[in-house]
Design an enzyme around this catalytic site. Structure first.
Site, PDB file in Angstrom:
ATOM      1  N   ARG A   1      -4.525 -10.633 -14.838  1.00  0.00           N
ATOM      2  CA  ARG A   1      -4.457  -9.901 -13.299  1.00  0.00           C
ATOM      3  C   ARG A   1      -5.042  -8.562 -13.903  1.00  0.00           C
ATOM      4  O   ARG A   1      -4.417  -7.569 -15.254  1.00  0.00           O
ATOM      5  CB  ARG A   1      -3.208  -9.819 -13.681  1.00  0.00           C
ATOM      6  CG  ARG A   1      -2.960  -8.657 -11.807  1.00  0.00           C
ATOM      7  CD  ARG A   1      -1.501  -8.144 -11.741  1.00  0.00           C
ATOM      8  NE  ARG A   1      -1.522  -6.882 -12.355  1.00  0.00           N
ATOM      9  CZ  ARG A   1      -0.292  -6.380 -13.437  1.00  0.00           C
ATOM     10  NH1 ARG A   1       0.423  -7.335 -13.241  1.00  0.00           N
ATOM     11  NH2 ARG A   1      -0.544  -5.303 -13.654  1.00  0.00           N
TER      12      ARG A   1
ATOM     13  N   HIS B   1      -0.399  -4.574 -10.329  1.00  0.00           N
ATOM     14  CA  HIS B   1       0.303  -5.436  -9.748  1.00  0.00           C
ATOM     15  C   HIS B   1       0.260  -5.784  -8.241  1.00  0.00           C
ATOM     16  O   HIS B   1      -0.416  -6.896  -7.969  1.00  0.00           O
ATOM     17  CB  HIS B   1       1.562  -5.485  -9.834  1.00  0.00           C
ATOM     18  CG  HIS B   1       2.917  -6.435  -9.171  1.00  0.00           C
ATOM     19  ND1 HIS B   1       2.773  -7.463  -9.063  1.00  0.00           N
ATOM     20  CD2 HIS B   1       3.331  -6.193  -8.622  1.00  0.00           C
ATOM     21  CE1 HIS B   1       2.982  -8.151  -8.789  1.00  0.00           C
ATOM     22  NE2 HIS B   1       4.491  -7.024  -7.706  1.00  0.00           N
TER      23      HIS B   1
ATOM     24  N   TYR C   1       2.415   0.716 -19.001  1.00  0.00           N
ATOM     25  CA  TYR C   1       3.274  -0.493 -19.348  1.00  0.00           C
ATOM     26  C   TYR C   1       2.482  -1.556 -20.610  1.00  0.00           C
ATOM     27  O   TYR C   1       2.317  -2.557 -21.164  1.00  0.00           O
ATOM     28  CB  TYR C   1       3.903  -1.494 -19.171  1.00  0.00           C
ATOM     29  CG  TYR C   1       3.738  -1.945 -17.556  1.00  0.00           C
ATOM     30  CD1 TYR C   1       2.685  -2.965 -17.631  1.00  0.00           C
ATOM     31  CD2 TYR C   1       3.479  -1.469 -16.645  1.00  0.00           C
ATOM     32  CE1 TYR C   1       1.760  -3.290 -16.698  1.00  0.00           C
ATOM     33  CE2 TYR C   1       2.910  -2.084 -15.201  1.00  0.00           C
ATOM     34  CZ  TYR C   1       2.055  -3.207 -15.483  1.00  0.00           C
ATOM     35  OH  TYR C   1       1.713  -3.503 -13.656  1.00  0.00           O
TER      36      TYR C   1
HETATM   37  C1  LIG Z   1      12.795 -13.316  -5.692  1.00  0.00           C
HETATM   38  C2  LIG Z   1      12.674 -12.075  -5.890  1.00  0.00           C
HETATM   39  N1  LIG Z   1      12.891 -11.120  -6.929  1.00  0.00           N
HETATM   40  C3  LIG Z   1      11.815 -10.073  -6.915  1.00  0.00           C
HETATM   41  C4  LIG Z   1      10.839 -10.223  -6.376  1.00  0.00           C
HETATM   42  C5  LIG Z   1       9.747  -8.820  -6.637  1.00  0.00           C
HETATM   43  N2  LIG Z   1       8.288  -8.669  -7.118  1.00  0.00           N
HETATM   44  C6  LIG Z   1       7.334  -8.582  -6.637  1.00  0.00           C
HETATM   45  S1  LIG Z   1       6.524  -9.263  -7.523  1.00  0.00           S
HETATM   46  C7  LIG Z   1       7.049  -9.672  -9.261  1.00  0.00           C
HETATM   47  C8  LIG Z   1       6.341 -10.032 -10.112  1.00  0.00           C
HETATM   48  C9  LIG Z   1       5.314 -11.259  -9.908  1.00  0.00           C
HETATM   49  O1  LIG Z   1       5.243 -11.763 -10.724  1.00  0.00           O
HETATM   50  P1  LIG Z   1       3.880 -13.840 -11.244  1.00  0.00           P
HETATM   51  O2  LIG Z   1       5.481 -14.139 -10.476  1.00  0.00           O
HETATM   52  O3  LIG Z   1       3.791 -13.193 -12.319  1.00  0.00           O
HETATM   53  O4  LIG Z   1       3.495 -12.954 -10.190  1.00  0.00           O
HETATM   54  P2  LIG Z   1       1.884 -12.061  -9.828  1.00  0.00           P
HETATM   55  O5  LIG Z   1       2.460 -11.721  -9.092  1.00  0.00           O
HETATM   56  O6  LIG Z   1       1.829 -11.748 -11.578  1.00  0.00           O
HETATM   57  O7  LIG Z   1       0.508 -12.643  -8.862  1.00  0.00           O
HETATM   58  C10 LIG Z   1       8.454  -9.871  -8.499  1.00  0.00           C
HETATM   59  C11 LIG Z   1       8.713  -8.650  -9.669  1.00  0.00           C
HETATM   60  C12 LIG Z   1      10.997 -10.739  -5.655  1.00  0.00           C
HETATM   61  N3  LIG Z   1       9.347 -10.551  -4.909  1.00  0.00           N
HETATM   62  N4  LIG Z   1      10.677 -12.036  -5.509  1.00  0.00           N
END
Ligand SMILES: Cc1ncc(C[n+]2csc(CCOP(=O)(O)OP(=O)(O)O)c2C)c(N)n1
Ligand SMILES: Cc1ncc(C[n+]2csc(CCOP(=O)(O)OP(=O)(O)O)c2C)c(N)n1
Ligand SMILES: [Mg+2]
Ligand SMILES: [Mg+2]
Lengths: 371, 345, 371, 345
Positions: free
Chosen positions: A264, A268, A277
């Site tokens: 990425r 985020h 971080y």
């Molecule tokens: C059940 C749930 N818990 C927390 C969140 C908050 N949240 C949104 S994105 C994220 C991180 C996701 O990381 P990843 O699966 O690696 O996907 P990326 O964003 O890197 O594409 C979090 C914790 C959420 N959307 N859904």
């Protein structure tokens, strides 16, 4: 701290296999014993065009957010190869279940990017018809779409259809119980589904080693499905590996987990501040593996494309971006009464009542001129 | 949603039994509804834990596996989120999954999929997508079961927009409400009063008796209205009889049938006549369905009420070990006590 | 269909390793390259005594249920070796998280069996103090205790304690998202926890292949913890493998998944009718592998015990059973006001109010003499 | 729970500001409470997604990781059931975990652990076990967020016995209510009004102002009572001011503070004086907290009420896309509209 190294940290019980690669970071075409691919120059140019367009639309999302036109934008920057490569392995009759960062996949499927922008503008929570492009709605509750894809694939098998489902999710998502349950249901029912995990190294601020002790493609071992790691910045490898997995699924050979090892490059989302971080050195390291630059070098080196082509692609993408910007800016605010639309398919008396109440309430201001 | 849900409006208790009736238990009526729905529409699937060869722990899916085979009667892995989540996927593919949750207390691992996905997907798609999943939950107490096997979590679903929540109280409704739920295009949480599974009743399968979401006046009265649904309907009827015999009171009894939507018009009409209402459910009173009904009735019938709406239900405590459940559940005496109280205003 | 064969069905992508075995079904002591164990004749006799007692108490549960004294009883019949062997690897300072069928483990930990019977009589929902015997309450929501054990173990590590947690769950439980999340948390935090899965081949009416495409101990691979399959009807192997796993955990070497390959000889619970879904031939096959008979043969063959000892063990167990029966029958009904006890530790005004209401309501009957 | 929860009874708005006050935002007050609680008790842990180096997506745990290290400020895997479930285990081991759920809409994967385990374990053990887990949930709308980031699910917790549910509305309460929640031995769901994170307020950390579960009269009045909690308290206060200025109405305003238990005595006392009540919350009205409050107030103050209790809150629809949230949320105008209505009886 370098990400590739992290996979070999003492916390990991096992080494990761080298990811499947067909195009090196410096644009050289290499062969892989298991995954060969034959792509015409035209296809190569198409992949390039897709990636550039994805990046341009994505940049537009970031810009529009900065300008206050969008509430939020989750950028795909750096993940173009993973998204375009895998999406171009999807055929008519297949069905895609995206997460929320998969704008590149959406574009390849023919979804109007305006619908994506409308969503992050706060105008809708989705709203496109998944059947139009074989592309389900974005899912924000991490991991839950993996079960929908699995169920959908089970249905495809019941129908006797020659199609497969593919579901996108992140490295962080692999920790969710739902994703494990999806792996297990898919394995037990031998469902025609491909689990496409974009391991972009970060779940917001948490690096992958906070999510898992093993390289993510190994998660498949525990459920009895094949797992493969592919260089997620190599569009050819992503295409080849996903194509093979989809074909396996379509032919009744069951599910596969594909881990696209990518990065990425941005925050985020536009709300995030990654300087809190992670090191800029890490970002720089990955910038050198840029998926678009890689294919561009290859195209030029092999003379499958020339500068004029590249310029034309940039120009086209830019026009698309500008068109989008104008459309987003002039997007009408939704009608407040839409709050009550589509809560139920067959209606619900309370919704009707509240809709009527709301209308009366709104009308009372019109009468008195108040607000 | 065409044929079945456009049934004639509430007919009140039919005076003459319809012609093609048979007598069976409430549980068997659910079983019959599943069989008939599966026979009528090849897209209807049954899925859940032990629903196959075993026929479910209450035998509600008895015989379906033998009749329709493993492709349509699916023993799933032991994972409620997985069951609901794959049911959503199957529905997106055009199927009509009917999910069995083994007991009320085990729906919670699937709660996220129900609340954040199943309930919202139609709206999220601006109506493009339909997710006709029915979730059957045997619920309530009174069967002497261990922990998590006697709960009444309907309020936790009714609060969530996008879901419909219903509960039948007799064989006829058990059959038709399930048929209608399956035929409808919305997700329905179908709560089966498990301690009434063995109650006999008449079933006429020729045509639905009333709309899925209409309340039903089971007994007319003038002094106060007793409102129940699912397992407490029988208790309300018994209380009405006793109150008449012992105290000469004339109580109206309503079977609510649908918790979401509420057939508020019928309830309000009754309350405007009787001017007093007692709501009876097994779920804890605190934040339970009685609260919503009381608040709404009071808002709309304020000047008609002679007394506040009273609620009889579970206490704000975990469902107790079964040797205490008779003290916990809203039984005849507690209902009569509330009737005395509501009449004392 | 034979269960051992099922593991090699086409649905399984991989063969299962031979389970660790130290005592053959005909009572011969064999060696295993990785798991050796030195048990004194006295210890052997102790294990035998534990198993016989567990079976006897369990039989009492079944009988009492048949007589209407209990609401339900989940029998451990056939799982005595898995439970006693593993439980005897637990030391002071360790902590056990059981499921609902683990009466043998409870007995080994010193929990009063009356508390178990009270629970299935409907007198309490548990009620013993987990700290008394390092034995947590039974958990009925499948799999959820695996996370409690993991958290507890994380706490042990934070304390710097030299102990480990061990959590019991079934084959069906492995499908729950919680169990996968527990594997993952344990791996990521390197928590001192042993996951002891009693694969008794059935989750009510569903055989293991409906839960998983791979042998269950392989689930560990996907999360980066070691997984080992042990002959669950061999008390010595269960002891040796669990002891090694607990020791690893206590020494900071992290979590292990142990799959005890055993068999549920009885019904799921007294409410269940297994003739609806399984062959008597399968049950007969497993009867020949009886865990108690196996150790009895070994004790007699090696002259580590004689018939007098066996008789004394039976007699003692029988006395314990009879004592229990009498105690259960005379167990007083709980006080209805107990409904309101312990809902909160620090109190809650609504509970107080409802308790008072209830007392007034009860008193009103006393006054009027009504009921 | 000794020192903090035996605070003096509700003091109503303090007339003189206490000595050692400082001014900070509500969010910073939560942060300060966490820091002080961790400093005071080494058993207090903070855990959740991104709570470490990032300091949480709202920066509520800012600086804690640097101060207390990764053993006490734990970035967890992305799995809410795992977070709550391991927090329960840690609590059983003697820790006091404070869990952060990233947004209201993401608590549901952890709902099963909260409802079937966390809520019941104390009772299941007949009081032997204590599970002092605090679950912090930033909740509510008004920040222009995407789906699942603006919900108010408090009713889904209040219905469950064994849980306590609270929500502060200003910095002082944000600090002390969290300190008290952490010090108490019961599980507490602590709802933080995220759109008020940046509101400034005074904080006096010398001693708690009032008990955790007491409501607080913020403004005295005679014509009607407005009751809010969390984010709607500010709306109620604004409405009371406008109603006074524009219509000369004297409205009493109560900050409920605790949804379970309800400080019913305070609410009833106010309603007996003003004879009218409007409850305002962001959660959908249907089966929401307003229903319970209305039912209870009506039951106990029946003859004091001049009008039915009215409820202003969310509609029975999924929380809408953010461009519509101003129409969905109970804003000033809707509250004033309800005041007009309640006065018209
Ligand atoms: C059940 C749930 N818990 C927390 C969140 C908050 N949240 C949104 S994105 C994220 C991180 C996701 O990381 P990843 O699966 O690696 O996907 P990326 O964003 O890197 O594409 C979090 C914790 C959420 N959307 N859904
Ligand atoms: C979450 C949940 N879903 C369903 C049930 C109902 N149920 C009780 S036991 C059981 C089967 C468990 O099988 P397994 O894990 O193999 O353990 P065993 O009973 O064989 O010891 C089921 C489905 C439950 N207790 N919890
Ligand atoms: Mg990621
Ligand atoms: Mg089993």
């Amino acid at each position: 701290m370098e990400s590739a190294d992290r996979e070999k940290s003492p916390g990991s019980t096992r080494e990761a296999a080298a990811p499947v690669q067909l195009l090196t970071p410096d644009g050289r075409r290499v062969e892989h014993p298991e995954y060969s691919i034959d792509v015409s120059p035209e296809e190569l140019r198409g992949l390039y065009r897709d990636m550039v367009l994805a990046r341009r639309v994505d940049a537009e999302g970031v810009t529009l957010q900065r300008q206050g036109e969008l509430a939020l934008w989750p950028s795909l920057l750096g993940q173009e190869a993973a998204q375009v490569g895998s999406a171009r392995a999807v055929l008519d009759g297949d069905h895609v279940f995206p997460s929320y960062r998969d704008h590149g996949v959406a574009l390849c499927r023919g979804v109007d990017p305006l619908a994506l922008l409308a969503m992050f503008r706060g105008v809708s929570n989705g709203g496109w018809d998944p059947e139009d492009h074989g592309f389900h709605l974005y899912t924000l509750v991490i991991g839950s779409q993996t079960l929908h894809a699995t169920g959908y694939a089970m249905g495809m098998a019941k129908d006797g259809a020659h199609g497969a489902a593919v579901v996108y999710f992140g490295d962080g998502a692999t920790s969710q119980g739902d994703v494990s349950e999806a792996f297990n249901f898919a394995a037990v029912y031998d469902a025609p589904v491909v689990f496409f995990c974009q391991n972009n190294q970060w779940a917001i601020s948490e690096p992958t080693e906070k999510q898992s002790r093993v390289p993510l493609y190994r998660r498949a071992d525990g459920f009895g499905l094949p797992g493969v790691r592919v260089d997620g910045n190599d569009v050819l490898a992503c295409l080849a590996v996903t194509r093979a997995a989809m074909q396996r699924a379509r032919c009744g050979q069951g599910p596969t987990l594909v881990e696209a090892f990518t990065y990425r490059m941005g925050a985020h989302t536009t709300s995030d501040d990654p300087t809190r971080y992670r090191d800029s050195a890490e970002v720089a390291h990955w910038a050198a593996k840029d998926p678009i630059a890689r294919l561009r070098t290859h195209l030029l080196d092999t003379a499958h494309a020339d500068q004029a082509f590249l310029d034309e692609v940039d120009h086209t993408a830019d026009q698309a971006g500008q068109r989008l910007r104008a459309l987003v800016r002039s997007m009408p605010a939704p009608d407040p009464h839409a709050i009550f639309d589509h809560v139920y398919a067959d209606g619900h008396s309370l919704v009707d009542e509240e809709r009527a109440q709301f209308a009366r309430y709104e009308a009372s201001f019109a009468e008195t001129g108040g607000n | 949603m065409t044929l079945l849900t456009t049934a004639p409006a509430d007919l009140a208790p039919a005076l003459v039994p319809p012609p093609a009736t048979r007598t069976l238990t409430l549980g068997k009526a659910v079983n019959t509804a599943l069989r008939d729905a599966m026979a009528a529409d090849p897209k209807v699937l049954v899925m859940g834990e032990d629903v196959g060869r075993l026929g479910g722990v209450f035998r509600i899916t008895d015989g379906l596996y033998e009749e329709f085979g493993p492709e349509r009667v699916m023993d799933t892995p032991l994972a409620e989120s997985g069951i609901v989540g794959t049911a959503i996927g199957l529905a997106l593919r055009g199927y009509r999954p009917v999910v069995e949750i083994q007991f009320d207390g085990f729906v919670f691992p699937g709660y996220d999929q129900i609340v954040t996905q199943l309930a919202k997907m139609h709206a999220r798609s601006l109506g493009k997508v339909r997710v006709p999943v029915v979730i059957r939950i045997p619920y309530g107490g009174g069967i002497g079961a261990v922990e998590h096997h006697s709960e009444s979590p309907e309020a936790l679903f009714a609060h969530v927009a996008g879901l419909k929540v219903v509960s039948p109280s007799d064989a006829q409704d058990a059959y038709w409400m399930l048929r209608q739920a399956i035929e409808g295009d919305d997700p329905v949480i179908y709560f089966e009063p498990k301690r009434r599974y063995y109650e006999q009743g008449d079933l006429d399968t020729t045509r639905p008796t009333r709309p899925l979401h209409g309340a039903r006046v089971l007994r007319q009265g003038t002094d106060a209205t007793l409102l129940g649904y699912g397992p407490t309907v029988k208790t309300c009827l018994a209380a009405a009889r006793v109150a008449e015999e012992e105290d000469g009171r004339s109580l109206e009894v309503i079977d609510l049938r649908s918790v979401s939507p509420l057939d508020f018009a019928s309830v309000a009409a009754s309350v405007r006549r009787t001017r007093r209402l007692v709501v009876v459910h097994e779920a804890p009173v605190f934040f339970g369905a009685g609260a919503e009904i009381a608040a709404r009735v009071t808002e709309h019938c304020f000047h008609h009420l002679e007394a506040p709406v009273l609620r009889v239900g579970g206490y704000h405590a975990p469902y107790p070990p079964s040797r205490l459940e008779e003290d916990y559940l809203p039984g005849l005496d507690r209902v009569l006590h509330a009737v005395d109280h509501v009449m004392s205003f």
